[in-house]
Design a protein around this motif. Structure first.
Motif, PDB file in Angstrom:
ATOM      1  N   ASP A  41      14.537  -8.972  -9.674  1.00 52.35           N
ATOM      2  CA  ASP A  41      13.673 -10.139  -9.438  1.00 52.35           C
ATOM      3  C   ASP A  41      12.516  -9.758  -8.519  1.00 52.35           C
ATOM      4  OD1 ASP A  41      15.363 -13.002 -10.119  1.00 52.35           O
ATOM      5  OD2 ASP A  41      16.593 -11.215  -9.821  1.00 52.35           O
ATOM      6  N   MET A  42      12.853  -9.085  -7.433  1.00 49.47           N
ATOM      7  CA  MET A  42      11.839  -8.762  -6.430  1.00 49.47           C
ATOM      8  C   MET A  42      10.862  -7.702  -6.923  1.00 49.47           C
ATOM      9  SD  MET A  42      12.579 -11.018  -4.334  1.00 49.47           S
ATOM     10  CE  MET A  42      11.161 -10.589  -3.322  1.00 49.47           C
ATOM     11  N   ALA A  43      11.362  -6.732  -7.690  1.00 48.63           N
ATOM     12  CA  ALA A  43      10.465  -5.707  -8.234  1.00 48.63           C
ATOM     13  C   ALA A  43       9.432  -6.342  -9.161  1.00 48.63           C
ATOM     14  CB  ALA A  43      11.280  -4.651  -8.983  1.00 48.63           C
ATOM     15  N   ALA A  44       9.881  -7.249 -10.030  1.00 45.89           N
ATOM     16  CA  ALA A  44       8.960  -7.934 -10.945  1.00 45.89           C
ATOM     17  C   ALA A  44       7.999  -8.828 -10.170  1.00 45.89           C
ATOM     18  CB  ALA A  44       9.751  -8.763 -11.958  1.00 45.89           C
ATOM     19  N   HIS A  45       8.505  -9.492  -9.151  1.00 49.94           N
ATOM     20  CA  HIS A  45       7.665 -10.355  -8.311  1.00 49.94           C
ATOM     21  C   HIS A  45       6.498  -9.578  -7.703  1.00 49.94           C
ATOM     22  CE1 HIS A  45       6.512 -13.114  -5.083  1.00 49.94           C
ATOM     23  NE2 HIS A  45       6.736 -12.137  -4.225  1.00 49.94           N
ATOM     24  N   HIS A  46       6.779  -8.421  -7.134  1.00 47.01           N
ATOM     25  CA  HIS A  46       5.719  -7.634  -6.486  1.00 47.01           C
ATOM     26  C   HIS A  46       4.690  -7.138  -7.508  1.00 47.01           C
ATOM     27  CE1 HIS A  46       7.571  -7.948  -2.640  1.00 47.01           C
ATOM     28  NE2 HIS A  46       8.666  -7.269  -2.988  1.00 47.01           N
ATOM     29  N   VAL A  47       5.140  -6.755  -8.688  1.00 50.41           N
ATOM     30  CA  VAL A  47       4.213  -6.323  -9.748  1.00 50.41           C
ATOM     31  C   VAL A  47       3.272  -7.457 -10.124  1.00 50.41           C
ATOM     32  CG1 VAL A  47       4.071  -5.696 -12.199  1.00 50.41           C
ATOM     33  CG2 VAL A  47       5.706  -4.532 -10.714  1.00 50.41           C
ATOM     34  N   ILE A  48       3.830  -8.650 -10.336  1.00 50.96           N
ATOM     35  CA  ILE A  48       3.019  -9.788 -10.790  1.00 50.96           C
ATOM     36  C   ILE A  48       2.077 -10.266  -9.689  1.00 50.96           C
ATOM     37  CG2 ILE A  48       3.119 -12.183 -11.573  1.00 50.96           C
ATOM     38  CD1 ILE A  48       5.846 -11.441 -12.883  1.00 50.96           C
ATOM     39  N   MET A  49       2.576 -10.392  -8.481  1.00 43.13           N
ATOM     40  CA  MET A  49       1.723 -10.847  -7.370  1.00 43.13           C
ATOM     41  C   MET A  49       0.532  -9.919  -7.193  1.00 43.13           C
ATOM     42  SD  MET A  49       2.926 -13.673  -6.067  1.00 43.13           S
ATOM     43  CE  MET A  49       2.244 -13.783  -4.410  1.00 43.13           C
ATOM     44  N   SER A  50       0.788  -8.611  -7.173  1.00 45.60           N
ATOM     45  CA  SER A  50      -0.299  -7.646  -7.007  1.00 45.60           C
ATOM     46  C   SER A  50      -1.294  -7.737  -8.161  1.00 45.60           C
ATOM     47  CB  SER A  50       0.287  -6.237  -6.911  1.00 45.60           C
ATOM     48  OG  SER A  50      -0.730  -5.272  -6.859  1.00 45.60           O
ATOM     49  N   GLY A  51      -0.780  -7.828  -9.376  1.00 42.08           N
ATOM     50  CA  GLY A  51      -1.648  -7.867 -10.551  1.00 42.08           C
ATOM     51  C   GLY A  51      -2.499  -9.116 -10.614  1.00 42.08           C
TER      52      GLY A  51
END
Length: 251
Positions: A41-51
């Motif tokens: 969950d957190m790995a995907a969250h950081h990818v999306i937030m940054s993008g």
């Protein structure tokens, strides 16, 4: 814009699959609301937030894993609504029925939506009244389709209580399918189901992207009083129960 968000959803899906396939450690903890959250969950969250911050730096973001305070959210007219891993319980069960959800909300309406199911290599997207399904290299337009007998899709974790039974009895003959995450919206959007029935409350990040896709494919999404679900910021991030329907006169 849509192409960029689709690329971002796939990138987040890759981060999830990195954990799912055992290439990165899986850690699970319980949040304050007793729902599980994992390293995926957190790995995907950081990818999306940054993008998204790079793509549209002026549009704020509300993610399940980073809930912005009401004092800040109450002024938002346009914002990104994100569930980095919808269906965490399905992820833990390893049945593949989990998705990455990204929606753009404007004046309370979901105007863009992307739902990506990484295990199935399937991506749904919608913008400006058009919806698509991509499976590997194949991309097609999708649209709702009336089915006889109707196919009714419900949450895999939803038990059949009296309220659900009463609704199903109004349909006469029907076929029921249980599945996890926002894939239920997508089944209606692509003509694989007639109705998605939700009687209990959900969080807005669970529904925004799927709502956009179902709407663009010709479905209606309304609460049990017949009112369209509205995503204008509220103190609570909960939706009431709702019905997604391939027809116009279902509630």
């Amino acid at each position: 814009m849509l192409q960029a968000v689709c690329h971002l959803a796939r990138k987040a899906g890759d981060a999830i699959m990195h954990v799912y396939n055992g290439q990165a450690p899986l850690h699970i903890r319980e949040k304050a609301n007793h729902s599980p959250v994992t390293t995926a969950d957190m790995a995907a969250h950081h990818v999306i937030m940054s993008g998204l911050q790079q793509l549209t730096p002026r549009i704020p973001i509300l993610s399940e894993e980073e809930i912005v305070s009401w004092e800040v959210r109450k002024t938002w007219k346009k914002y990104w609504l994100v569930d980095p891993l919808d269906g965490t319980k399905e992820f833990i069960k390893r049945n593949g029925e989990f998705t990455v959800n990204i929606a753009l909300i404007n004046q309370g309406k979901p105007i863009l939506g992307v739902v990506y199911a990484p295990v199935f290599s399937t991506l749904y997207s919608a913008i400006e009244g058009r919806a698509w399904k991509e499976h590997r290299e194949n991309r097609i337009r999708i649209q709702v389709k009336p089915l006889k007998p109707p196919v009714v899709v419900i949450s895999r974790s939803h038990s059949q209580d009296d309220q659900l039974s009463n609704y199903l009895n109004t349909l006469g003959c029907y076929h029921m399918v249980k599945i996890g995450s926002s894939l239920k919206f997508c089944m209606v959007a692509e003509g694989e189901a007639q109705f998605y029935v939700r009687l209990g409350s959900t969080n807005i990040w669970d529904t925004g992207a799927g709502h956009a896709i179902a709407l663009a494919a010709g479905a209606t999404v309304s609460d049990w009083k017949g009112k369209t679900i509205n995503y204008t910021p509220k103190i609570s991030c909960l939706n009431s129960g709702f019905l997604v329907s391939a027809t116009k006169d279902s509630v």
